[in-house]
Each structure stands twice: as C-alpha cells, then as structure tokens.
Design an enzyme around this catalytic site. Sequence first.
Site, PDB file in Angstrom:
ATOM      1  N   TYR A  68       0.829  -1.194   0.000  1.00  0.00           N
ATOM      2  CA  TYR A  68       0.000   0.000   0.000  1.00  0.00           C
ATOM      3  C   TYR A  68       0.875   1.260   0.000  1.00  0.00           C
ATOM      4  O   TYR A  68       1.426   1.655   1.026  1.00  0.00           O
ATOM      5  CB  TYR A  68      -0.925   0.026   1.216  1.00  0.00           C
ATOM      6  CG  TYR A  68      -1.844  -1.169   1.342  1.00  0.00           C
ATOM      7  CD1 TYR A  68      -2.236  -1.903   0.218  1.00  0.00           C
ATOM      8  CD2 TYR A  68      -2.337  -1.563   2.585  1.00  0.00           C
ATOM      9  CE1 TYR A  68      -3.084  -2.991   0.345  1.00  0.00           C
ATOM     10  CE2 TYR A  68      -3.192  -2.644   2.710  1.00  0.00           C
ATOM     11  CZ  TYR A  68      -3.557  -3.361   1.587  1.00  0.00           C
ATOM     12  OH  TYR A  68      -4.396  -4.441   1.716  1.00  0.00           O
ATOM     13  N   HIS A 152       0.026 -12.111   1.408  1.00  0.00           N
ATOM     14  CA  HIS A 152      -0.711 -11.142   0.610  1.00  0.00           C
ATOM     15  C   HIS A 152      -0.820 -11.604  -0.847  1.00  0.00           C
ATOM     16  O   HIS A 152       0.178 -11.665  -1.565  1.00  0.00           O
ATOM     17  CB  HIS A 152       0.008  -9.788   0.665  1.00  0.00           C
ATOM     18  CG  HIS A 152      -0.874  -8.627   0.318  1.00  0.00           C
ATOM     19  ND1 HIS A 152      -0.426  -7.332   0.306  1.00  0.00           N
ATOM     20  CD2 HIS A 152      -2.192  -8.564  -0.023  1.00  0.00           C
ATOM     21  CE1 HIS A 152      -1.420  -6.523  -0.020  1.00  0.00           C
ATOM     22  NE2 HIS A 152      -2.495  -7.261  -0.228  1.00  0.00           N
TER      23      HIS A 152
END
Length: 349
Positions: A68, A152
């Site tokens: 992110y 992830h």
Amino acid sequence: MSDAERLPQEHPLHRRTIPHTPVEVTELGFGAAVIGNLYRVTAPQTASAAIDAAWDAGVRYFDTAPHYGLGLSERRLGAALRERRREEYVVSSKVGRLLVPNEHPKGVDDGGFVVRDDVRRQWDFSRDGVLRSLEETLERTGLDRIDVVYLHDPDDHWRQAADEAMPALAELRDQGVIGAIGAGMNQSAMLARFLRETAADVVMLAGRYTLLDQSALDDVLPAAQEHGKSVVAVGVFNSGLLSRDRPAEGMKYDYQDAPTDLVRRAVAIAEVCERFGTTLPAAAIAFPFAHPAVVNVTLGMRTAEQVRRNVELHARPLPDGLWDELRAQGLIRADAPTAHVHGNIVNVD
C-alpha cells in the site's frame, strides 16, 4: 483508558476473539490502503485525522501492507499509533511482496498508488523473504510487533506460500512473536485451502462475501467453521457499488466499471432497504456479521468524515424482516445466514 479514549456508550464497538489465539479485534477495522495514496493523493494531515477519528470511535484494529503506497501506508499508520498504549490496539500487515530498489523508476508507481517509484515490489514467499518483509515492516511502522500477519495475494504462489511462508509464520506465532497468521486474497477457493491445509488462524476475504457476491458460502466460510477458524471480511462495498444509498451507472465493482445488471441488482437491494427504513451501505456493513465465522469487517477509510459515517452505519440496528425480504426476492442467497451472532465478544472499555 482516559475518558477521551472511551467509546461513546451509544455506539459501543465490541471485540471478537480470533479462535485459538490471544488476538481480539474490534468488530470494525480501519483499512489503511487508502492512506497510502490509493488512486489519489491523501494529505498527511487527512490521513492522521482519519486514524484519530477511528481511535476516538473505538476502532482498535488497523490493517496495512508494504504494497500500500510502497510502504507509505505502514509509515503513516505507525506514526499515528506508536505513541498510544500498545496493548490497546491490534495491527495486521502482510508479507509476500518485498520492496526493493527500482533500477528503472518512471517517477510514479504503476500499482494504483500515487507515490514515487524509487522502490518496486518483488514477489517472495520464501522463509527468508517472510522474515525480511516482517523486519522491514517493523522498521517502517516503528512498532514493537505486528499482531496479525497475512500472506498477501499468493494466488500464483500456492506451493511456496503453503510450504515455506506459512510454516515460517507459524514458527513466529508459536514463539509468541506474532499473535495470529493467515492469508488475504480476492478469491475464496484458495483461502479455503489455507484454512484446511495449513496452520492459518484467520483469512482476510476481499469482496467475496457481500450483498452482491456470496460465493464464499461454497468454500471458505464452511472451511472456517469446520476447522474452528475465522474470517475478516473486507471489500464489503465491492469497490464502491454498495457504498451509497442509491447506486448509479459509472460506479465501480471489483475495481472496474460495474456491469449494468449488477447496478440494477444493487438498486433493487437499495429499494428494499429504503422500504425498511435503512440504507444500502448500512446493510452492506452488517451482512457479513451474520455468519458465525466472521469476526471483523474492515473498511478502507480515507477521511475522518468517512470514519464517523461508517461507525454510525455499523451502530444502527437493522429492521426486522429486511433479510427475509431480500431472500424472498432472490437478492441474496437462500442459504446466507442472517441471524446475527454474538459469540466470543467482549466490550471495549
């Protein structure tokens, strides 16, 4: 806890325990992808105000990842939290994408975040990659530990993720270094495998258990129940289509322009909500909680205003009969549970 930090009694948030772990998460979580400049720039003061608003509202679960904003989300979240009492909140981050020097920068990241691309993402689900990623997350956040660690998006890396990354996380969990481990993905089938075949405690399920998509009822949710594990639901607005009282053409669904048939279905659900005196986004937030495997709904929130709105929506009791009417009209699956559960809950105080 000081009076300023206590939850308003009219809007209590509760904690739910991730089974077989010491980790308790508040029902609502703060998703920190957007404060990593997802799609557009978020000013530093806007990001910190959003985190402060979440804290003031009683949110004590915060989720981030190296992906992110190429580390920006982790840095901002850590800066906002590190002076607060560490035992009062839970932070999750993710492994699987290392941030390495970018030999050919173009100026701006091409991964959906408006940040400089001095570093780039490099897939790595090896044991060493997991340990390095976690160490670098601790450096960026400035925190003493990460409570929950997810693999992830291991969609194309099942073997290495299952055989190397998950055992590495399990070892850290068993040593007490981290509290709970799992995986986070936009699909449910592989998450079900992680629950059934690995040491995962919890999975972060994005967009597959919502008012528009209940496909997780076929795999990950029964797997969680069968093995006594749990699910954190994210993407409950399906990229925006369920985020407004009245959906419209041009809104997003799963990061793309929403197909016309899904817009019509969302409008039909919204109309039922209106007749029952509630709203589409309030129902979207509430819906996953009816499943006993779901311990948390985490929402991406860019501003303090968005935080306050979402906490208020969560606090509203839904009217009797809403789910039955949606089921009767074929707008949600007949097998979707809709009796809200309250197991493993303690008050935040």
